[in-house]
Design a protein around this motif. Sequence first.
Motif, PDB file in Angstrom:
ATOM      1  N   ASP A  82       0.854  -1.184   0.000  1.00  9.80           N
ATOM      2  CA  ASP A  82       0.000   0.000   0.000  1.00  9.80           C
ATOM      3  C   ASP A  82       0.894   1.239   0.000  1.00  9.80           C
ATOM      4  O   ASP A  82       1.739   1.397   0.875  1.00  9.80           O
ATOM      5  CB  ASP A  82      -0.911  -0.002   1.227  1.00  9.80           C
ATOM      6  N   GLU A  83       0.718   2.109  -0.996  1.00 11.29           N
ATOM      7  CA  GLU A  83       1.593   3.277  -1.139  1.00 11.29           C
ATOM      8  C   GLU A  83       1.483   4.234   0.037  1.00 11.29           C
ATOM      9  O   GLU A  83       2.471   4.853   0.442  1.00 11.29           O
ATOM     10  CB  GLU A  83       1.285   4.008  -2.448  1.00 11.29           C
ATOM     11  N   GLU A  84       0.305   4.366   0.600  1.00 13.17           N
ATOM     12  CA  GLU A  84       0.142   5.261   1.747  1.00 13.17           C
ATOM     13  C   GLU A  84       0.908   4.734   2.956  1.00 13.17           C
ATOM     14  O   GLU A  84       1.538   5.499   3.696  1.00 13.17           O
ATOM     15  CB  GLU A  84      -1.342   5.430   2.095  1.00 13.17           C
ATOM     16  N   HIS A  85       0.864   3.425   3.152  1.00 10.17           N
ATOM     17  CA  HIS A  85       1.625   2.828   4.250  1.00 10.17           C
ATOM     18  C   HIS A  85       3.115   3.027   4.041  1.00 10.17           C
ATOM     19  O   HIS A  85       3.868   3.253   4.998  1.00 10.17           O
ATOM     20  CB  HIS A  85       1.303   1.338   4.353  1.00 10.17           C
ATOM     21  N   LYS A  86       3.564   2.946   2.783  1.00  9.32           N
ATOM     22  CA  LYS A  86       4.980   3.183   2.489  1.00  9.32           C
ATOM     23  C   LYS A  86       5.373   4.621   2.822  1.00  9.32           C
ATOM     24  O   LYS A  86       6.451   4.878   3.371  1.00  9.32           O
ATOM     25  CB  LYS A  86       5.278   2.881   1.019  1.00  9.32           C
ATOM     26  N   LYS A  87       4.510   5.574   2.475  1.00  6.79           N
ATOM     27  CA  LYS A  87       4.793   6.985   2.772  1.00  6.79           C
ATOM     28  C   LYS A  87       4.914   7.209   4.272  1.00  6.79           C
ATOM     29  O   LYS A  87       5.829   7.913   4.741  1.00  6.79           O
ATOM     30  CB  LYS A  87       3.692   7.874   2.193  1.00  6.79           C
TER      31      LYS A  87
END
Length: 264
Positions: free
Chosen positions: A123-128
């Motif tokens: 999940d890109e948001e979790h990566k951010k």
Amino acid sequence: MLASRFYNSDHRRSLPVIVCLHGFLGDSDDWAQCVEFLADYPVLCIDLPGHGRSKNVHCADFKSCCDQISNVLSHQVPEQAPIVLVGYSMGARIVMAGLANEYFSAFNIKLLICESGHFGLDDEEHKKQRLINDKVWANRFSHETIETVLEDWYQQIVFQSLSDAQKTDLVRKRAKNFGSSVASMLLATTLAKQDFLLDILKTSSVSIHCICGDKDKKFKQLNASSGLPYTCIQQVGHNVHIEDPQAFTNIVKSNVRALSLDAT
């Protein structure tokens, strides 16, 4: 070149070489108890960039770290000798990335033992959010006294199974690190920059076995839902090979025997 320690080297031409990669803030000495239980095998323990006797060595990303590991393997392991990769936490993530991206294709990798290793965020948001979090820690390691940062580091949920005495001991042991060096390594191999590796690993020709501690609820759930073979060790937390080295090495040896690597 990365520093390393080779144990039981007289066995290296007749048995698989067990290559051990430590976690964040650790070093090759973390495997000392396991080495005692693996006395019948050649064991190569590597100090990863920014850590141990490699504290002045740096890497830019997962690939460059794997290239540095490959350089050690090419110098230490006989050509085409079977290799068992054993990685803990950060070390596990690095060797999973190396395996998934074929950075170790020049070597005869037969088995990966992944201890408390995260398969990656999908999940890109979790990566951010993870990158923001790791940048905060890296900044603290770079600018504050390392003892102060370590005291807070070991208050994280993943270490909740440790007693106060164990945490105090870890702070004492890990304080020999250079804050700027571990900060650099943290950002180079942050989970935020790691690909989601699980799907690739599940189709790998290399046998994979995961290990976690029963008290480590996060990684117990990750392993249970992964679809990969795994063993959950009772009465231990995130760092299984330190808390119960005999149980840990028994799993390593049973997986080696299951592949008939002893007869190679």
